[in-house]
Scaffold this active site. Sequence first.
Site, mmCIF file in Angstrom:
data_model
loop_
_atom_site.group_PDB
_atom_site.id
_atom_site.type_symbol
_atom_site.label_atom_id
_atom_site.label_comp_id
_atom_site.label_asym_id
_atom_site.label_seq_id
_atom_site.Cartn_x
_atom_site.Cartn_y
_atom_site.Cartn_z
ATOM 1 N N HIS A 154 0.824 -1.223 0.000
ATOM 2 C CA HIS A 154 0.000 0.000 0.000
ATOM 3 C C HIS A 154 0.854 1.268 0.000
ATOM 4 O O HIS A 154 0.357 2.342 -0.282
ATOM 5 C CB HIS A 154 -0.919 0.005 1.226
ATOM 6 C CG HIS A 154 -2.033 -1.003 1.129
ATOM 7 N ND1 HIS A 154 -3.318 -0.659 0.821
ATOM 8 C CD2 HIS A 154 -2.038 -2.350 1.275
ATOM 9 C CE1 HIS A 154 -4.085 -1.743 0.794
ATOM 10 N NE2 HIS A 154 -3.321 -2.788 1.077
ATOM 11 N N ASP A 361 3.742 9.421 -0.652
ATOM 12 C CA ASP A 361 2.516 8.704 -0.282
ATOM 13 C C ASP A 361 2.224 7.620 -1.317
ATOM 14 O O ASP A 361 2.362 7.871 -2.521
ATOM 15 C CB ASP A 361 1.343 9.701 -0.249
ATOM 16 C CG ASP A 361 0.294 9.334 0.793
ATOM 17 O OD1 ASP A 361 0.236 8.163 1.183
ATOM 18 O OD2 ASP A 361 -0.465 10.237 1.204
#
Length: 459
Positions: A154, A361
């Site tokens: 992720h 991110d």
Amino acid sequence: MSRLVVISNRTVNPHESRSGGLAVALWSALKKSGGMWIGWDGNVCRNDNPELKKCQADGVEFYTTEFTEFEYDNSYIGYANSVLWPVFHNRIDLAKYDPEYKSCYEKTIKRMASFCSKEIMQDDVIWVHDYQMIPFGMELRAQRMQNSIGFFLHIPFPPEELMRSIPEHRWLITSLFSYDLIGFQTENDMRKFHNYIINYTDVDVFGDKCYLYKGRKFRVGVFPIGIDPEEIRNTLDTERSRELEKKFIRENPREMIVGVDRLDYSKGILHRIHSISKFFSMYPEKKRAVSLLQIAAPSREKVVAYEELSECMDCLCGKINGELGDLHWSPVSYIHRNIAREDLPVIYRVSKVGLVTPLCDGMNLVAKEYIASQDPGNPGVLILSEFAGAAQQFTDALLVNPFDINATAHMIARALTMPLQERQLRYQSLMRCVVHNDVHWWCDAFLSSLKEREVRLAG
Ligand code: ADQ
């Protein structure tokens, strides 16, 4: 049809309402195939022998375990969040390499894998999630499991020079070769993974996105995670949301800019506050007309870097409000807690600008939630960091380099004055992407790709 087994650091609580795109998507995939969800229940136990607890809800079985205090401190807080998280987010300066951490991480995963292996059946399809669980597949293979096992990362994959700062980087990354499919958020992450494994492991390239290691093949792929826009639409379409929206508009006559994050150094929140301050000094006429609402959920408070960030935020917000604010206006409203999930869409909708400026991110779901919450007739503007995975898809957002405080300040001014037609065109393009690549698409795309291996083996 094979059963799906999901393994993630945290499971959802089967007896609480399931909110959040990931939980909802995994839950619906589990219900479809009749499945099992295995992971930590979020608790720390007092003794040294945590058990595997079982329960069932909606035809899905939950197998959860607590962590011992030692596992929590050394594996979860230590290795996962004081080594892997900072290194994978380009912050090797914050990483604390302690051999005890790695040894405990390995043992904790071994323990969880041996719990699971008793419950897993021969034709189950197994999907392991994220950095806290990297060697899980290797442990399952050590127990002679031949199942299809996929892994999804992720968070970003770091550049090879940074990966090498982890003393046992080869052990960590070659453990991924036990999976049949490794999924990344972006092409960029997949490319960095490729460069690392070609330069630092004995892997052979075996065709497009396929590798061979010690006689085993594995594949890689890009599966950008999405959200559930329908869940947001349904939330906005309630009396509670309509009332909240009216209340917000009544009580906040100013133009609002919003930031929503976990309080994490990767999210660029301090840089964002500096940009807002710069914006008010560059555009003094905007004072009293605009304010930033920054919502930051407490996160990993036992890690020193997070504690320090929290103190810095308190100081910085206090300083800016003290210096710029007056009796009737504060430039920054800072809320350091979780907000009810069903209130977030309204907060996004009443905000003229969504300021999503992480320094690094994996994807950033807030950017997608902000777009999905907008009024198509009068949409707000998304300012998005070029270092968020979402920027690879959201090329029609206003992209910024969050380290460039002046440029971000100018971009805020541009967003606030953008004509309606441009706002609508940008919104339509971004919303198309949110709808086409939603979280159900993500789940199906990963699992179909993983199952291709089964078809090939059977054929
Ligand atoms: P996170 O780092 O947690 O996820 P993100 O993708 O932004 O980051 O998701 C955060 C979620 O928490 C969002 O759904 C948001 O609405 C919610 N949230 C944030 N602050 C909140 C608050 N104060 N109150 C209530 N809810 C709040 C990791 C990776 C990301 C990747 C996701 C999914 O770091 O890059 O996008 O996994 O793969």
